[in-house]
Design a protein around this motif. Structure first.
Motif, PDB file in Angstrom:
ATOM      1  N   GLU A 291       0.838  -1.193   0.000  1.00 27.96           N
ATOM      2  CA  GLU A 291       0.000   0.000   0.000  1.00 27.96           C
ATOM      3  C   GLU A 291       0.875   1.246   0.000  1.00 27.96           C
ATOM      4  O   GLU A 291       1.729   1.409   0.874  1.00 27.96           O
ATOM      5  N   GLN A 292       0.679   2.086  -1.023  1.00 27.28           N
ATOM      6  CA  GLN A 292       1.426   3.351  -1.146  1.00 27.28           C
ATOM      7  C   GLN A 292       2.922   3.129  -0.903  1.00 27.28           C
ATOM      8  O   GLN A 292       3.586   3.888  -0.190  1.00 27.28           O
ATOM      9  N   LEU A 293       3.448   2.084  -1.529  1.00 29.33           N
ATOM     10  CA  LEU A 293       4.806   1.635  -1.239  1.00 29.33           C
ATOM     11  C   LEU A 293       5.840   2.429  -2.031  1.00 29.33           C
ATOM     12  O   LEU A 293       5.737   2.571  -3.246  1.00 29.33           O
ATOM     13  N   GLY A 316       4.388   5.054  -4.317  1.00 24.15           N
ATOM     14  CA  GLY A 316       2.939   4.915  -4.451  1.00 24.15           C
ATOM     15  C   GLY A 316       2.485   3.617  -5.093  1.00 24.15           C
ATOM     16  O   GLY A 316       1.399   3.553  -5.688  1.00 24.15           O
ATOM     17  N   ALA A 318       0.888   0.006  -5.394  1.00 25.64           N
ATOM     18  CA  ALA A 318      -0.106  -0.834  -4.719  1.00 25.64           C
ATOM     19  C   ALA A 318      -0.187  -2.173  -5.447  1.00 25.64           C
ATOM     20  O   ALA A 318      -0.187  -2.223  -6.682  1.00 25.64           O
ATOM     21  N   SER A 352       8.688   4.228   2.419  1.00 28.83           N
ATOM     22  CA  SER A 352       7.431   4.677   3.009  1.00 28.83           C
ATOM     23  C   SER A 352       6.347   3.733   2.520  1.00 28.83           C
ATOM     24  O   SER A 352       6.579   2.865   1.680  1.00 28.83           O
ATOM     25  N   GLY A 353       5.125   3.918   3.048  1.00 34.04           N
ATOM     26  CA  GLY A 353       4.083   2.955   2.757  1.00 34.04           C
ATOM     27  C   GLY A 353       4.333   1.676   3.536  1.00 34.04           C
ATOM     28  O   GLY A 353       5.147   1.642   4.468  1.00 34.04           O
TER      29      GLY A 353
END
Length: 515
Positions: A291-293, A316, A318, A352-353
């Motif tokens: 998710e939002q990786l 971002g 998914a 992030s994510g």
């Protein structure tokens, strides 16, 4: 080192001659190459074909004078050489510098930390004048499609496909009389394949160098070469050369024979097992979710008390990994496909994510795969790296296959099946590092399958495979999918993606701004 240029700076194309030449690697009962008779004239261009394990890479290493089992005094230890193999009438180890070899694994050829220095390395060792070296570096980088990179760009930040192009650039900058390419386009996207082939063509047209290229996909090279030579495995009592002739004639007269031998003849895709039922997207138990990786191979940096996160190569992203479903990760070289796959598999920390595991997969280990212990990870998510050697931990093929099950306390009943299905029974006692490129790839897949994980993450699983072993691998993976295993593949192989079905996640090369 023997220079490949004459006094006027022109490249002198090399001649190759083999008479009854054979080679058996140390610790192997059967020769890799047997009774090879072959002549290649100066400036000739030859495409070398044959099934996986036919000794193609062994021959290229021998021609480059770097066959690993032999030393500078000609002593071969436990290896065994027969007949003669000559470059310009001399043994290849006395002609180093005449040949430029690009190996199957470009990772092994990256020497220096900066792109420009790495390309210049071979030319520097050939005592090319400094001004001429840097002119060659710029020209070679442009030829392979890497001219956009600054000369001080870190080689560690390159993708596998970009490292492959970098290795080729280093060879082109040397301007050798004999260019030896071992699966030069195996890890490249379709545009990159054409770029590299065209770069080789330009170099040959400018220099007139002799070319020997090993490639399973015939269609890429057939219009560039003068001859096709087909080798058969060294265990045969007959000559190593099965076929030899002009490309169109060989492909026309022996198409059926070549296909049966596992050669990828143009227009031929081998049949694979049909899946019992291909689940619709979004069905099947959810095992992993991204998710939002944002992903990167770089580590965070510290500046005083501040923690500076790395610049992500993708942001971002998914994706969902579901039981019994294939997920193909595609896109151009340098898009971050391998980095995403390693992050999804719990081997890299997200920038992030998040990546989260379902209760079905985690079974009490927690939802973050990156925080799992090694034994928790390997029994749930098995990863096959782009470079097979990076996951070998023993000195024998059988021990590699037994390593995972023994450490996890699993049964070893799958080992014999894996050896048979992936065509490795004849090398069961061999050192993994002496295998051909295709055999190393199949072994790396087998070692992961032996641990029976619920999720398989495969980075370029089909590179270096002949058509027969490609079909066997694709069929085996389709069986695992039907049994409920999830398969994630980073691949440029459109036929492989189609054979497994499922969902495609295409990544575009994009410049991402640091957070």
């Amino acid at each position: 080192m023997v220079p490949s240029q004459d006094a006027g700076g022109a490249v002198r194309p090399a001649a190759v001659s083999a008479r009854g030449w054979g080679w058996r690697h140390a610790g192997r009962s059967r020769p890799a190459v047997h009774a090879l008779d072959l002549d290649i004239a100066p400036g000739e261009r030859v495409l070398l074909l044959g099934p996986s394990g036919a000794g193609k890479s062994t021959l290229l290493h021998a021609l480059a004078g770097v066959l690993g089992d032999i030393n500078d005094d000609g002593e071969s230890g436990d290896a065994d050489e027969s007949g003669s193999l000559l470059v310009d009438g001399a043994v290849p180890r006395a002609q180093r510098g005449r040949a430029g070899l690009m190996q199957q694994d470009p990772e092994t050829q990256v020497v220096l930390s900066r792109v420009g220095d790495d390309v210049a390395f071979g030319a520097e060792n050939l005592a090319v004048p400094r001004d001429a070296i840097w002119a060659r570096v710029h020209e070679a980088l442009a030829d392979v499609g890497l001219a956009h990179l600054p000369l001080d760009h870190p080689t560690s930040a390159l993708s596998g496909g970009q490292k492959q192009r970098l290795a080729l650039a280093g060879i082109l900058a040397m301007r050798p009389g004999l260019i030896l390419l071992d699966e030069p386009t195996a890890n490249l996207d379709p545009d990159g394949v054409l770029e590299v082939r065209d770069a080789v063509a330009r170099c040959l047209d400018k220099t007139g160098a002799t070319l020997v290229v090993v490639e399973h996909r015939v269609s890429v090279w057939k219009d560039l070469v003068d001859r096709i030579v087909v080798l058969q495995p060294g265990s045969s009592s007959e000559s190593a050369v099965l076929l030899d002739g002009p490309p169109d004639r060989v492909l026309r007269e022996a198409r059926t024979m070549l296909a049966a031998a596992g050669v990828w003849v143009p227009g031929y895709v081998p049949a694979t097992r049909t899946r019992d039922l291909v689940p619709a997207p979004g069905t099947g138990n959810l095992l992993l979710a991204a998710e939002q990786l944002a992903v990167s191979r770089e580590r965070p940096r510290r500046k005083g008390f501040r923690r500076i996160p790395p610049v992500p190569v993708q942001d971002g992203v998914a994706a969902q990994v579901r039981a019994g479903q294939a997920l193909a990760v595609t896109g151009p070289n340098g898009a971050g496909k391998s980095t995403f796959a390693l992050t999804l598999a719990g081997l890299l920390e997200p920038v992030s994510g998040k990546v989260s595991a379902s209760l079905d997969l985690s079974q009490g280990a927690g939802i973050d795969p990156y925080k799992w212990k090694a034994e928790q990870l390997i029994s749930r998510v098995g990863t096959v790296f782009q470079e097979p050697e990076h996951q070998f931990v023993t000195g024998k093929v059988l021990d590699e296959l037994l390593f995972g099950p023994r450490h996890l306390g699993h049964g070893e009943e799958r080992v014999d099946e894996l050896l048979e299905r992936l065509r490795l029974t004849h090398v069961v006692d061999a050192n993994p590092y002496t295998l051909s490129g295709g055999e190393k790839r199949r072994l790396s897949v087998a070692t992961v399958l032996a641990a029976s994980p619920q999720v398989l993450v495969l980075d370029e699983p089909t590179f270096g495979q002949d058509a027969n072993t490609w079909a066997e691998l694709a069929s085996f993976l389709s069986e695992l999918l039907d049994a409920g295993t999830a398969v994630v593949s980073v691949t440029h192989d459109a036929e492989f993606t189609a054979a497994l079905g499922g969902v495609e996640l295409r990544m575009a090369a994009a410049e991402v701004v640091a957070p």
